[in-house]
Design an enzyme around this catalytic site. Structure first.
Site, PDB file in Angstrom:
ATOM      1  N   SER A  75       1.090  -1.967   0.283  1.00  0.00           N
ATOM      2  CA  SER A  75       0.006  -0.108   0.005  1.00  0.00           C
ATOM      3  C   SER A  75       0.386   1.511  -0.230  1.00  0.00           C
ATOM      4  O   SER A  75       0.298   2.504  -0.019  1.00  0.00           O
ATOM      5  CB  SER A  75      -1.161   0.040   1.369  1.00  0.00           C
TER       6      SER A  75
ATOM      7  N   GLU B  46      -7.213   2.014  13.313  1.00  0.00           N
ATOM      8  CA  GLU B  46      -8.097   2.754  12.541  1.00  0.00           C
ATOM      9  C   GLU B  46      -9.356   1.440  12.118  1.00  0.00           C
ATOM     10  O   GLU B  46     -10.290   3.013  11.791  1.00  0.00           O
ATOM     11  CB  GLU B  46      -7.357   2.813  11.504  1.00  0.00           C
TER      12      GLU B  46
ATOM     13  N   LYS C 213     -15.830   7.770  10.731  1.00  0.00           N
ATOM     14  CA  LYS C 213     -15.157   7.390  10.344  1.00  0.00           C
ATOM     15  C   LYS C 213     -16.104   6.218   9.478  1.00  0.00           C
ATOM     16  O   LYS C 213     -15.704   5.864   8.256  1.00  0.00           O
ATOM     17  CB  LYS C 213     -14.028   6.542  11.711  1.00  0.00           C
TER      18      LYS C 213
ATOM     19  N   ASP D  72     -15.405   6.762   5.464  1.00  0.00           N
ATOM     20  CA  ASP D  72     -14.668   6.298   5.301  1.00  0.00           C
ATOM     21  C   ASP D  72     -14.289   4.278   4.522  1.00  0.00           C
ATOM     22  O   ASP D  72     -14.458   3.736   3.426  1.00  0.00           O
ATOM     23  CB  ASP D  72     -13.382   6.232   6.054  1.00  0.00           C
TER      24      ASP D  72
ATOM     25  N   CYS E 168     -14.655   3.001   0.163  1.00  0.00           N
ATOM     26  CA  CYS E 168     -14.738   1.608  -0.497  1.00  0.00           C
ATOM     27  C   CYS E 168     -15.638   1.934  -1.691  1.00  0.00           C
ATOM     28  O   CYS E 168     -15.074   1.621  -3.404  1.00  0.00           O
ATOM     29  CB  CYS E 168     -14.975   0.899  -0.180  1.00  0.00           C
TER      30      CYS E 168
ATOM     31  N   HIS F  58      -8.123   5.297  -0.666  1.00  0.00           N
ATOM     32  CA  HIS F  58      -9.670   6.120  -0.520  1.00  0.00           C
ATOM     33  C   HIS F  58      -9.213   7.549  -0.439  1.00  0.00           C
ATOM     34  O   HIS F  58      -8.061   7.890  -0.747  1.00  0.00           O
ATOM     35  CB  HIS F  58     -10.189   6.022   1.047  1.00  0.00           C
TER      36      HIS F  58
ATOM     37  N   SER G 296     -11.726  10.466   8.901  1.00  0.00           N
ATOM     38  CA  SER G 296     -11.185   9.585   9.928  1.00  0.00           C
ATOM     39  C   SER G 296     -10.021  10.407  10.566  1.00  0.00           C
ATOM     40  O   SER G 296      -9.399   9.671  11.404  1.00  0.00           O
ATOM     41  CB  SER G 296     -10.217   8.410   8.168  1.00  0.00           C
TER      42      SER G 296
ATOM     43  N   GLN H 219      -8.293  10.821  14.054  1.00  0.00           N
ATOM     44  CA  GLN H 219      -6.868   9.835  14.541  1.00  0.00           C
ATOM     45  C   GLN H 219      -6.957  10.864  15.301  1.00  0.00           C
ATOM     46  O   GLN H 219      -5.833  10.730  16.156  1.00  0.00           O
ATOM     47  CB  GLN H 219      -6.265   9.936  13.383  1.00  0.00           C
TER      48      GLN H 219
HETATM   49  P1  NAD Z   1     -17.742  -5.261   9.280  1.00  0.00           P
HETATM   50  O1  NAD Z   1     -18.305  -5.788  10.670  1.00  0.00           O
HETATM   51  O2  NAD Z   1     -19.385  -3.855   9.212  1.00  0.00           O
HETATM   52  O3  NAD Z   1     -19.365  -5.981   7.701  1.00  0.00           O
HETATM   53  C1  NAD Z   1     -18.533  -7.382   7.805  1.00  0.00           C
HETATM   54  C2  NAD Z   1     -19.523  -7.965   7.106  1.00  0.00           C
HETATM   55  O4  NAD Z   1     -19.510  -9.304   6.271  1.00  0.00           O
HETATM   56  C3  NAD Z   1     -21.121  -8.484   7.750  1.00  0.00           C
HETATM   57  O5  NAD Z   1     -22.432  -7.688   7.662  1.00  0.00           O
HETATM   58  C4  NAD Z   1     -20.585 -10.108   8.557  1.00  0.00           C
HETATM   59  O6  NAD Z   1     -22.126 -10.303   9.172  1.00  0.00           O
HETATM   60  C5  NAD Z   1     -20.346 -10.126   6.824  1.00  0.00           C
HETATM   61  N1  NAD Z   1     -19.491 -11.732   7.166  1.00  0.00           N
HETATM   62  C6  NAD Z   1     -18.812 -11.845   7.830  1.00  0.00           C
HETATM   63  N2  NAD Z   1     -18.409 -13.856   7.667  1.00  0.00           N
HETATM   64  C7  NAD Z   1     -19.564 -13.546   6.360  1.00  0.00           C
HETATM   65  C8  NAD Z   1     -18.533 -14.766   5.783  1.00  0.00           C
HETATM   66  N3  NAD Z   1     -18.057 -16.051   6.474  1.00  0.00           N
HETATM   67  N4  NAD Z   1     -19.655 -14.689   4.751  1.00  0.00           N
HETATM   68  C9  NAD Z   1     -20.695 -13.476   3.842  1.00  0.00           C
HETATM   69  N5  NAD Z   1     -20.319 -12.955   5.281  1.00  0.00           N
HETATM   70  C10 NAD Z   1     -19.528 -12.649   6.446  1.00  0.00           C
HETATM   71  O7  NAD Z   1     -17.503  -4.672   8.310  1.00  0.00           O
HETATM   72  P2  NAD Z   1     -16.712  -3.693   8.207  1.00  0.00           P
HETATM   73  O8  NAD Z   1     -16.480  -2.265   8.910  1.00  0.00           O
HETATM   74  O9  NAD Z   1     -17.584  -3.447   6.703  1.00  0.00           O
HETATM   75  O10 NAD Z   1     -14.357  -3.841   7.411  1.00  0.00           O
HETATM   76  C11 NAD Z   1     -14.704  -5.301   6.349  1.00  0.00           C
HETATM   77  C12 NAD Z   1     -13.365  -5.360   6.039  1.00  0.00           C
HETATM   78  O11 NAD Z   1     -13.131  -5.156   5.579  1.00  0.00           O
HETATM   79  C13 NAD Z   1     -12.538  -5.160   8.086  1.00  0.00           C
HETATM   80  O12 NAD Z   1     -10.996  -6.156   7.531  1.00  0.00           O
HETATM   81  C14 NAD Z   1     -12.136  -4.204   8.206  1.00  0.00           C
HETATM   82  O13 NAD Z   1     -10.428  -3.606   8.731  1.00  0.00           O
HETATM   83  C15 NAD Z   1     -11.716  -3.620   6.007  1.00  0.00           C
HETATM   84  N6  NAD Z   1     -11.624  -2.391   5.550  1.00  0.00           N
HETATM   85  C16 NAD Z   1     -10.919  -1.796   4.686  1.00  0.00           C
HETATM   86  C17 NAD Z   1     -11.122  -1.149   4.308  1.00  0.00           C
HETATM   87  C18 NAD Z   1     -10.294  -0.724   2.697  1.00  0.00           C
HETATM   88  O14 NAD Z   1      -9.809   0.321   2.091  1.00  0.00           O
HETATM   89  N7  NAD Z   1     -10.181  -1.497   2.225  1.00  0.00           N
HETATM   90  C19 NAD Z   1     -11.971  -0.427   4.762  1.00  0.00           C
HETATM   91  C20 NAD Z   1     -12.685  -0.186   6.612  1.00  0.00           C
HETATM   92  C21 NAD Z   1     -12.514  -1.483   6.569  1.00  0.00           C
HETATM   93  N1  RBV Z   2      -7.058   3.814   4.407  1.00  0.00           N
HETATM   94  N2  RBV Z   2      -6.328   4.955   3.429  1.00  0.00           N
HETATM   95  C1  RBV Z   2      -6.429   5.083   3.004  1.00  0.00           C
HETATM   96  N3  RBV Z   2      -5.638   6.666   0.753  1.00  0.00           N
HETATM   97  O1  RBV Z   2      -4.758   5.978   2.765  1.00  0.00           O
HETATM   98  N4  RBV Z   2      -7.076   4.429   2.309  1.00  0.00           N
HETATM   99  C2  RBV Z   2      -8.136   3.696   2.880  1.00  0.00           C
HETATM  100  C3  RBV Z   2      -5.486   5.840   2.329  1.00  0.00           C
HETATM  101  C4  RBV Z   2      -7.356   2.755   5.315  1.00  0.00           C
HETATM  102  C5  RBV Z   2      -9.343   3.421   6.069  1.00  0.00           C
HETATM  103  O2  RBV Z   2      -8.916   3.965   6.991  1.00  0.00           O
HETATM  104  C6  RBV Z   2      -9.252   1.458   5.986  1.00  0.00           C
HETATM  105  O3  RBV Z   2      -9.832   1.326   8.200  1.00  0.00           O
HETATM  106  C7  RBV Z   2      -7.852   0.707   6.131  1.00  0.00           C
HETATM  107  O4  RBV Z   2      -7.661   1.850   5.547  1.00  0.00           O
HETATM  108  C8  RBV Z   2      -7.811  -0.671   5.951  1.00  0.00           C
HETATM  109  O5  RBV Z   2      -6.315  -0.797   6.371  1.00  0.00           O
END
Ligand code: NAD
Ligand code: RBV
Length: 525
Positions: A116, A237, A267, A271, A276, A446, A454, A458
């Site tokens: 990342s 975070e 957040k 976020d 996403c 993001h 977010s 922090q």
């Molecule tokens: P959340 O708890 O709101 O959502 C997760 C969902 O997945 C829940 O509704 C749950 O019921 C469902 N789930 C769990 N196991 C499952 C399965 N086996 N099959 C189908 N559904 C299932 O969590 P969130 O805030 O949406 O975060 C999800 C993930 O994304 C976390 O790992 C979080 O840290 C990460 N995240 C990533 C970013 C990014 O920028 N990529 C941003 C924020 C969060």
């Molecule tokens: N996230 N950071 C970025 N542009 O720096 N984008 C996404 C950025 C964070 C977000 O807050 C999420 O909860 C976390 O990455 C997942 O690792």
């Protein structure tokens, strides 16, 4: 390319340590305790300038951080704080780091993911707003895009290893890796257990245990115990990190207070959803450039990240279905007009798979064997546990599948003994970012405005911990609602939004103060 040739041969500034030179860590060719002031991929003036320009543009889109700099820059509320951060080393994070230093903190940083880092952002942060390649005056950063696991954990250790051995007083964490390393190190020291790579059950755990073993051999059996005792608190975070902290709280083994930034409304309801919504499709386009309209997509998990991911794909007029375990989230998906299905029932005719559960073993190797030719598989959850990459690797070792790099972070996996590919031969699938979070691996995460909310949380959390961490005890708290509302308020002007002001009479009628908070703690937004 070897690591040494990707890294600056001799990072500027003097290595400073009273300890003898370390042995190198695993196959990194890097001394365990490097003592270098930073390690980034490219510290050329051109890259630094590019990073600086992008940091300047991002700052304009981060009104929350601008406002904190204006309000607090003069009286330096973070003076005396030593912050170690483990959070994607992006342009937006660069603005966060420079806000923390503007408020008086000393900072060291690493990324929380091997793919990342934006190398130009890392370089600009090291150079600092007024420094140069020859005379850097910014913040020590240990991160580059495309680290190996050994390099990743090495970088995490460097961010913790302050030159005077005193360690950090505060942590900013994303996913809990740095918090987890300190806890595991201190727990093994307390139990008198000598860590060993063989204690890990998978590759990454083996690397972590090897790191702890080497630290033990070089710095003795109190290194992490002392460090944990000096750390006054952590602000976390993301949802995945909150799960890990909840487990520590439950087990009674959390060693310092934690502020749950993720569950501030400004957040997770911004976020995780709107971030996403922007960055999922951005990543798929940058990685593959394939048309999404009309394609069948499956989003597994319809929580906050799943909801944003679905919106992202619906915006492209993909035909989106959802898989869920939670009846409430499944019903929400129905109300959004989506099909709720099981992966096993749709795996053969879906074009794009996105996991967003934060869970493990969601898409298994046997699913990938059944997928359409050139189906795209990616994950937007924090960890690489959702897609069974280990299963694919095992198949590769047995010669059942071939891994072909299209470009970094985009791989074709060609199955040898299936018959539903072109001409009745083996089919392929495309796996993005090796199963790690795709929006940061294949794109830049993001956008700044979302990250401003977010990261304003922090910075507020860090100031609060610096002021009174001990008052919380060894538990996890969220920031109070009036601060959440404050963070939102700071971002309204950027949209030209005009907030309606309650009259005294109206405030009384709904039972709130004119200046808020406007909702009860139970309100779900
Ligand atoms: P959340 O708890 O709101 O959502 C997760 C969902 O997945 C829940 O509704 C749950 O019921 C469902 N789930 C769990 N196991 C499952 C399965 N086996 N099959 C189908 N559904 C299932 O969590 P969130 O805030 O949406 O975060 C999800 C993930 O994304 C976390 O790992 C979080 O840290 C990460 N995240 C990533 C970013 C990014 O920028 N990529 C941003 C924020 C969060
Ligand atoms: N996230 N950071 C970025 N542009 O720096 N984008 C996404 C950025 C964070 C977000 O807050 C999420 O909860 C976390 O990455 C997942 O690792």
């Amino acid at each position: 390319m070897s690591i040494a040739s990707r890294l600056p041969a001799s990072p500027s500034g003097k290595a400073s340590s009273s300890h003898p030179v370390s042995r190198s860590f695993l196959d990194t060719n890097l001394p365990l305790f490097d003592g270098s002031p930073y390690r980034v991929a490219d510290f050329s003036p051109k890259t630094i300038r590019f990073g600086r320009k992008e940091l300047e543009l991002a700052l304009h889109e981060m009104p929350g951080l601008q406002s904190l700099r204006k309000q607090y820059g003069g009286n330096k509320p973070l003076a005396g704080a030593r912050i170690t951060g483990s959070l994607h080393m992006t342009v937006q994070t660069g603005v966060l780091i420079e806000t923390l230093t503007a408020l008086g903190a000393e900072v060291r940083w690493t990324s929380c993911n091997i793919f990342s880092t934006q190398d130009h952002a890392a370089a600009a942060v090291v150079a600092g707003p007024t420094g140069t390649a020859d005379k850097p005056s910014g913040t020590p950063v240990f991160a580059w895009k495309g680290e190996t696991l050994a390099e990743y954990w090495w970088c995490t250790l460097q961010a913790l290893a302050w030159p005077d051995d005193e360690g950090p007083t505060l942590l900013v964490d994303d996913g809990g890796d740095v918090t987890g390393l300190v806890h595991l190190g201190a727990d093994l020291e307390a139990r008198g257990v000598l860590p060993d790579a063989s204690m890990g059950s998978h590759e990454e755990e083996k690397v972590v245990h090897a790191l702890l073993r080497d630290v033990r051999e070089e710095r003795g059996d109190q290194y992490f115990t002392r460090m944990a005792a000096r750390i006054r608190g952590v602000s976390e975070e993301t949802t995945a990190g909150i799960h890990r902290l909840n487990q520590l709280v439950k087990a009674g083994s959390l060693r310092f207070p934690a502020i749950n930034v993720n569950d501030s409304v400004t957040k997770s309801k911004f976020d995780n959803i709107y971030g996403c919504r922007h960055s999922l499709v951005d990543a798929i386009n940058r990685a593959t450039d394939v048309l999404l309209s009309g394609k069948r997509a499956l989003v597994v998990g319809y929580g906050d990240v799943g909801k944003g991911s679905v919106q992202s794909l619906v915006g492209q007029h993909a035909r989106v279905a959802v898989a869920e375990i939670d009846p409430i989230c499944a019903l929400q998906a129905c109300m959004a007009g989506l099909d709720v299905v099981r992966i096993d029932d749709v795996v053969e005719n879906t074009d794009l798979f996105v996991t967003a559960t934060g869970n493990a073993h969601i898409i298994r190797a046997e699913h990938m064997k059944r997928m359409k030719h050139n189906a795209i598989v990616c994950n937007i959850g924090h960890f690489d546990t959702e897609i069974d990459m280990a299963g694919l690797e095992a198949m590769r070792r047995r010669g059942e599948v071939e891994k072909i790099e299209i470009k970094p972070q985009v791989h074709e996996w060609k199955f040898r003994d299936t018959r539903h590919g072109p001409d009745g031969k083996g089919h392929s699938i495309l796996v993005l970012a090796e199963g790690r979070l795709v929006n940061l691996g294949c794109a830049t995460g993001h956008p700044s405005l979302v990250m401003s909310a977010s990261f304003t949380n922090q910075v507020i959390a860090q100031m609060d911990l610096h002021l009174r961490a001990e008052s919380y005890g060894r538990t996890m708290v969220t920031l109070p609602k009036h601060l959440d509302e404050h963070v939102a308020r700071l971002h309204l002007d950027a949209f030209g939004a005009k907030l309606t002001v309650l009259t005294e009479e109206q405030a009384k009628y709904i039972g709130v103060e004119v200046e808020g908070p406007y909702k009860s703690e139970q309100y779900r937004y």
